[in-house]
Design a protein around this motif. Sequence first.
Motif, short mmCIF file in Angstrom:
data_model
loop_
_atom_site.label_atom_id
_atom_site.label_comp_id
_atom_site.label_asym_id
_atom_site.label_seq_id
_atom_site.Cartn_x
_atom_site.Cartn_y
_atom_site.Cartn_z
N PRO B 177 0.81 -1.22 0.00
CA PRO B 177 0.00 0.00 0.00
C PRO B 177 0.84 1.27 0.00
N GLU B 178 2.01 1.26 0.67
CA GLU B 178 2.83 2.47 0.69
C GLU B 178 3.42 2.75 -0.69
N ALA B 179 3.77 1.70 -1.43
CA ALA B 179 4.44 1.91 -2.71
C ALA B 179 3.44 2.06 -3.86
N PHE B 180 2.35 1.29 -3.81
CA PHE B 180 1.49 1.23 -4.99
C PHE B 180 0.12 1.84 -4.74
N GLY B 181 -0.20 2.15 -3.51
CA GLY B 181 -1.51 2.77 -3.30
C GLY B 181 -2.40 1.93 -2.43
N PRO B 182 -3.49 2.53 -1.87
CA PRO B 182 -4.40 1.80 -0.99
C PRO B 182 -5.10 0.69 -1.77
N PRO B 183 -5.37 -0.44 -1.07
CA PRO B 183 -6.02 -1.57 -1.76
C PRO B 183 -7.36 -1.13 -2.34
N GLY B 184 -7.63 -1.54 -3.57
CA GLY B 184 -8.85 -1.11 -4.23
C GLY B 184 -8.60 0.04 -5.20
N ASP B 186 -5.21 0.96 -6.07
CA ASP B 186 -3.77 1.01 -6.23
C ASP B 186 -3.39 0.84 -7.70
N LEU B 187 -2.13 0.72 -7.94
CA LEU B 187 -1.57 0.67 -9.28
C LEU B 187 -2.24 -0.41 -10.12
N PHE B 188 -2.44 -1.58 -9.50
CA PHE B 188 -2.96 -2.69 -10.30
C PHE B 188 -4.42 -2.45 -10.67
N ALA B 189 -5.15 -1.82 -9.75
CA ALA B 189 -6.54 -1.49 -10.10
C ALA B 189 -6.57 -0.53 -11.27
N VAL B 190 -5.70 0.51 -11.23
CA VAL B 190 -5.67 1.50 -12.32
C VAL B 190 -5.32 0.83 -13.63
N VAL B 191 -4.30 -0.01 -13.61
CA VAL B 191 -3.88 -0.67 -14.86
C VAL B 191 -4.98 -1.58 -15.38
N GLY B 192 -5.67 -2.26 -14.43
CA GLY B 192 -6.79 -3.09 -14.86
C GLY B 192 -7.88 -2.25 -15.53
N ARG B 193 -8.16 -1.08 -14.91
CA ARG B 193 -9.17 -0.19 -15.48
C ARG B 193 -8.74 0.25 -16.88
N ILE B 194 -7.47 0.55 -17.04
CA ILE B 194 -6.96 0.97 -18.36
C ILE B 194 -7.18 -0.14 -19.38
N ALA B 195 -6.86 -1.39 -18.96
CA ALA B 195 -7.04 -2.51 -19.89
C ALA B 195 -8.49 -2.62 -20.33
N ASP B 196 -9.42 -2.40 -19.38
CA ASP B 196 -10.84 -2.47 -19.76
C ASP B 196 -11.22 -1.28 -20.64
N ASP B 197 -10.81 -0.08 -20.18
CA ASP B 197 -11.31 1.13 -20.86
C ASP B 197 -10.80 1.26 -22.28
N ASP B 211 -4.87 9.08 -12.89
CA ASP B 211 -4.65 8.15 -11.78
C ASP B 211 -3.29 7.47 -11.91
N LEU B 212 -2.98 7.12 -13.19
CA LEU B 212 -1.70 6.44 -13.40
C LEU B 212 -0.54 7.35 -13.03
N ASP B 213 -0.68 8.65 -13.36
CA ASP B 213 0.39 9.58 -12.99
C ASP B 213 0.55 9.65 -11.47
N VAL B 214 -0.60 9.66 -10.77
CA VAL B 214 -0.53 9.68 -9.30
C VAL B 214 0.22 8.45 -8.80
N ALA B 215 -0.11 7.28 -9.44
CA ALA B 215 0.56 6.04 -9.01
C ALA B 215 2.06 6.12 -9.28
N MET B 219 5.17 5.84 -6.68
CA MET B 219 6.30 4.91 -6.78
C MET B 219 7.62 5.65 -6.74
N LEU B 220 7.68 6.84 -7.36
CA LEU B 220 8.92 7.60 -7.32
C LEU B 220 9.25 8.00 -5.87
N THR B 221 8.20 8.41 -5.13
CA THR B 221 8.44 8.75 -3.72
C THR B 221 8.97 7.54 -2.97
N ALA B 222 8.34 6.37 -3.23
CA ALA B 222 8.80 5.16 -2.55
C ALA B 222 10.25 4.87 -2.91
#
Lengths: 467, 293
Positions: B177-184, B186-197, B211-215, B219-222
């Motif tokens: 969660p610290e690196a990729f975002g809160p569950p629900g 996070d990065l993987f959710a955004v990428v999944g949404r992109i794949a659908d959209d 959203d992807l930029d935020v993610a 990650m850069l902060t992490a």
Amino acid sequence: MSTFSGLNTATTALWAQRRGLDVTGQNIANVNTVGYSRQRVDLQAMGGNTVPAFFSVSHAVGGGVSADDVERIRDAFLEARAQQEHATSSRLTAEADALGQIEQALREPGDTGIQALLTEMWAGWEDVGNNPHEEPARGQLLERLDTLAGGLRSARASLDQQWDQTRENLQTLLIDVNNAVAAVAELNQAIQRATASGLPANELADRRDTLVLELAATIGATGRAGSDGTVDVVVGGITLVAGSTATRVGLAGATESGGVGSDAPRIVTVPGGATMRSGGTAEGQLAALVDIVPEYQQRLDALAAGIAAALNSAHAEGYGLDGAPGGAIFGGGASGTDPVTAANITLLVTDPRRVAASKVPGGALDGSHADAIAQLRLQPTGPDVSYRRLVVELGVQTSVVERNLGIQAVITAQVDASRESVAGVNLDEEMTNMLSFQHAYSAAGRLVTAIDETLDQLINRTGLVGR
Amino acid sequence: MRITQRAVALSSLQGLNRNLDAVGRLQQQLTSGRMISTPSDSPTGTNWAMQTRADQASVAQQARNISDGKAWVGAADSALMTMLETTRRVRDLAVQGLNTGSMSPAGAEAIALEVTNLRDSLLGLANQTLGGRPLFGGVTAGRSAYDAAGGWVGTDGAPVQRRISDTEVVRIDITGPEAFGPPGDDLFAVVGRIADDVTTDPAALAADLEDLDVAIDRMLTALADVGARSARIEHAEQVNTDRSLTLATQLSEIEGVDLPRTIMELEMQKVGYEAALAATAKALQPTLLDFLR
């Protein structure tokens, strides 16, 4: 003045010089004998008649020399001092031996003592903190905890063994004391009889004084001059030998180190049971039995109890690999319910999964609690610091006793040198004495010849007028 | 004071004994290499020696902790950098997908497929393990930080720390969660949404790109965080090496024997002993007996 009184004088002279030569010979023969004090013949001139009377008056000159007394040259005050100094020296030697043995049991500073076991245990906790999921790391920690408990138990066991051995040695020492005391009583009796009938008993007196000095070193006895040349042996106010009667001594009190608090070992007279204030080696060994060894046994026990208490209370606040809270790590005895001492400290945790490394309940792989336990080594009241204090105080005590022993050795050597200077045999002196006695003997022989010639003149050549 | 032959002999013996005692002590120091063999030799030195030994052991343990921490931090660092590369590729694909004018449905399908594959590879990287523990899983006892669907299954209650000195602990992990975002969300959710959209709703890709930029920023902060910790650990490693050297020097100064000095003292003591022997031989021999007939 009688006719043959001159011959009588010469005879006493011959006899006296020969006695002097005998005594010189005795001194030379015993120049290397331990405990021998040189003897000197006491020559007394025999005077003429000094009692005034009316009719039986004689103007005789002296009647020769008397050599009856052979005196033993020995300084009684130096002897008393020597007894004191030898007693102190033996006591300090016994104490230094006991402390040295304890130092060897602990083996510090080094890599094999309890300090090394403690350090490895703390390192084991940190390893578990780094890898809480690995059972080998936990198993290694349990091994190290067990080794620490084993190290504490074996240190305590060697102290127990030292106590038992010291007690046995003290009993053997007291048997020797009894033998020596009986011998002194016998010698006293023989010397008393000889002195009462006017016979010289110097060699017996030397042997008796050597025995008394031995008793001073073993039990702190002092000699007190009695009547007729006997010496009474006194230990701490109780008379062991009075003339020819001897009292035996024995060891009373606890037979194992645990009972010292209630029934301290002490030296008692055997028929009466009166406690004696001893000195010498016996006192040093008693100090080891009553003070030194029990003190360090108790401190080791306190150290073990401290380790167990600190680890148990810290461990109880963490959680094991299955989420269960940590239980007690160390307990006393196999059941774990007795109070913890260094003799019975045992590891209670056997399952590696129950080592509480985690601060988070529920089986998470957190190692911070193990790290917190490992930091106990820096606590100013923790086990490491108390153990170091124990070792340092042992070192200080031992070095003080050893320094005192060194000083005492110098004092004892000085007293012995003074005694030797008074009572020892100097061969040069004996040679010179021999020369004087020899010359005196030849001169006395000449005197006999001279008187013989005058008597011959008187008997054979007087009143022979005209024949 | 009256002197007898025996007194001279005794005092010679005592002198010889003292000499031999000194020789024996020096020899014991030389053969063991240590000046302190029992606590009574020097109580303060014993205290120092025991403390120094304990410190040496803890410094060695901290060196182990530091190298273990370096491994974790290094692994997290390289994982994050790879994932950053992959995420930038996803961003490029998303921008391409936004450009609906020049794309055919087959092209969109292809982009969706690639993005899905990239999501799987991101999940795989996020589930990397080190020493049997998931890198981004926190203190979980499980084998992975994210399940197959992208849900967070790690435990993030407590940090994973390593002790780098007597007074410092440093955190060596970074949770999902610290690196990729809160569950629900996070990065993987955004990428999944992109794949659908990409195939269903290309207009929503603009919001997804934000959203992807935020993610990516997260990650850069992490990454910066991990980099800072890595620098701190390396600095601690240097300090640790210096400290272990200092402690070893200190221990040898307290306990170790000064070889040149002790050898010289031994030689001097031996010369003294030989002189005492010669003097004893000369003093004990002549008596008056030699001069009388």
